[in-house]
Design a protein around this motif. Structure first.
Motif, PDB file in Angstrom:
ATOM      1  N   LYS A  53       0.825  -1.213   0.000  1.00  0.00           N
ATOM      2  CA  LYS A  53       0.000   0.000   0.000  1.00  0.00           C
ATOM      3  C   LYS A  53       0.861   1.266   0.000  1.00  0.00           C
ATOM      4  O   LYS A  53       0.561   2.237  -0.689  1.00  0.00           O
ATOM      5  N   GLU A  54       1.964   1.239   0.768  1.00  0.00           N
ATOM      6  CA  GLU A  54       2.836   2.407   0.837  1.00  0.00           C
ATOM      7  C   GLU A  54       3.530   2.664  -0.499  1.00  0.00           C
ATOM      8  O   GLU A  54       3.574   3.805  -0.988  1.00  0.00           O
ATOM      9  N   ALA A  55       4.065   1.616  -1.121  1.00  0.00           N
ATOM     10  CA  ALA A  55       4.734   1.775  -2.411  1.00  0.00           C
ATOM     11  C   ALA A  55       3.757   2.225  -3.479  1.00  0.00           C
ATOM     12  O   ALA A  55       4.073   3.090  -4.323  1.00  0.00           O
ATOM     13  N   LEU A  56       2.545   1.662  -3.474  1.00  0.00           N
ATOM     14  CA  LEU A  56       1.546   2.034  -4.464  1.00  0.00           C
ATOM     15  C   LEU A  56       1.107   3.485  -4.284  1.00  0.00           C
ATOM     16  O   LEU A  56       0.876   4.210  -5.264  1.00  0.00           O
ATOM     17  N   ALA A  57       1.005   3.954  -3.033  1.00  0.00           N
ATOM     18  CA  ALA A  57       0.612   5.343  -2.792  1.00  0.00           C
ATOM     19  C   ALA A  57       1.669   6.317  -3.313  1.00  0.00           C
ATOM     20  O   ALA A  57       1.340   7.356  -3.897  1.00  0.00           O
TER      21      ALA A  57
END
Length: 435
Positions: A53-57
């Motif tokens: 989720k962090e990388a995608l954000a």
């Protein structure tokens, strides 16, 4: 049959343009995608996170900025490297030499020691604000070792800190230099935004000045009578011209018959070129002004005096058309003019002021005589009338107070008259109907 909802998150297929997200062998998540780059090109970027989720954000944020037309930053160097490049390749072509010298001193004395090691692309508004707050409370004598360079230390080097702090005006100037440099980095698409603009330093109080009063101005003019440059000091006090504008005047700029002067240039001393004639400070400073009859008379007398000096100098005369020159015809150094002005103040028994305060004195005296602000703005060559109104706000407040006091006196006088009339034998006036 499996549906996209049943597919594991790590293997879920993303649409074109959304990039890819996958887990690395070191357990971190990596997201990669194409974004807009400088020169209207496309470039593949990679971001990392501890979770998917962090990388995608992070990737979504970069793609969203790219879709808004903001190219990905291309600068990989430090703030110090970019500031050096900006001074040597950009600012040197757009600033006057003296201004560029001040910018260079500001960069090497404050900006590079404070923010130089940070990456340009990773500089944040919080970094700038933290650095400015620290700079505001740091003793400059300790930091720059001013006292240690003296033959006999007397404060910081001797263990007694003098708390030599920067003024709010200096802090605002340092902040403005940083904003100018980062603004050019945004124009060159090195960074997406100017983080220094998000930091508010507050509006510093304008520098206080004490203009000459009417009596003091008369004393100064009386002291200049008989002085070789009487016409210059008289012109300065009557027109509010800057020191460089006065020394940059040429005879071709004066029309003594029509009583006007064209302000086109200014004379300054630079470290590289010495005494140099430059264009006026701003485009609004290039103007034509009317000359008082007293100044016209003094200029005519000075022209005759200059002709006598030319004949006496003979072959040593070096004249290039300037109105106010030395005895040998050369332009007058601004520093020498300041020395002569200080001597005249001492001779007249007046307090010591700057030569530039003659300009403030002109505007103040004109305001006290009831001259409109727009006329003073044109005479002084300010770019906007707001500059004139801000600089001389204290004069306007004093005039407002005088006007209010005058009104109060008139109202009190009228009330006293009405009371005196009511004490007589005449009947009181009828009460008016209140609606």
């Amino acid at each position: 049959m499996t549906t996209p909802r049943d597919t594991p998150a790590s293997r879920r297929v993303r649409a074109n343009g959304d990039g890819t997200v996958y887990q690395r062998k070191d357990s971190r998540w990596e997201a990669a995608g194409y974004v807009l780059a400088p020169g209207n090109t496309r470039r593949r970027v990679r971001v990392y996170g501890t979770t998917r989720k962090e990388a995608l954000a992070k990737l979504t944020e970069k793609i969203a900025a790219s879709n808004r037309g903001l190219p990905v930053p291309s600068a990989q160097g430090s703030v110090a490297a970019y500031l050096t490049y900006w001074l040597e390749n950009v600012a040197v072509h757009h600033l006057r030499e003296n201004t560029h010298t001040r910018y260079t001193t500001c960069v090497h004395r404050y900006l590079i020691p404070g923010l130089g090691k940070k990456k340009l692309t990773k500089l944040t508004a919080k970094d700038v604000r933290t650095w400015l707050n620290q700079l505001r409370t740091t003793c400059q004598c300790c930091t720059r070792r001013i006292d240690a360079q003296r033959d006999q230390p007397r404060c910081c080097a001797a263990g007694q800190c003098c708390h030599k702090l920067l003024s709010p005006l200096t802090l605002t100037y340092i902040h403005s230099v940083l904003k100018s440099a980062l603004e050019h980095a945004v124009r060159e698409e090195e960074i997406p935004r100017n983080v220094a603009r998000n930091v508010r330093t507050g509006t510093p109080r304008p520098r206080r000045f004490e203009p000459l009063t009417t009596n003091e101005a008369r004393q100064l003019l009386a002291a200049t009578r008989g002085h070789r440059l009487h016409a210059l000091f008289e012109l300065a006090l009557h027109t509010g011209l800057r020191k460089g504008e006065l020394l940059g005047l040429r005879w071709e700029d004066l029309d003594l018959d029509a009583g006007t002067a064209a302000i086109r240039r200014t004379l300054q001393r630079t470290s590289a070129g010495g005494l140099t004639t430059l264009p006026t400070k701003t485009r609004a400073s290039e103007r034509r002004i009317a000359l008082p009859s007293r100044c016209l008379h003094s200029l005519k007398l000075y022209s005759e005096q200059q002709q006598r000096e030319r004949e006496a100098a003979g072959t040593t005369w070096q004249h290039d058309g300037h109105v106010f020159t030395t005895v040998q015809g050369r332009p007058i150094d601004p520093t020498n003019l300041t020395r002569a002005f200080t001597t005249l103040l001492r001779k007249a028994g007046l307090r010591r002021i700057r030569f530039h305060d003659l300009r403030h004195s002109t505007a103040t005296l004109l305001l006290e005589q009831g001259v409109e602000l727009v006329v003073i703005k044109e005479l002084l060559g300010h770019a906007h009338i707001g500059v004139t109104a801000t600089v001389y706000a204290h004069v306007r407040l004093r005039l407002q107070r005088d006007a209010i006091d005058t009104l109060g006196t008139a109202l009190v006088g009228r009330e006293t008259t009405e009371t005196a009339r009511s004490d007589g034998d005449e009947p009181p006036p009828c009460t008016a109907l209140v609606r």
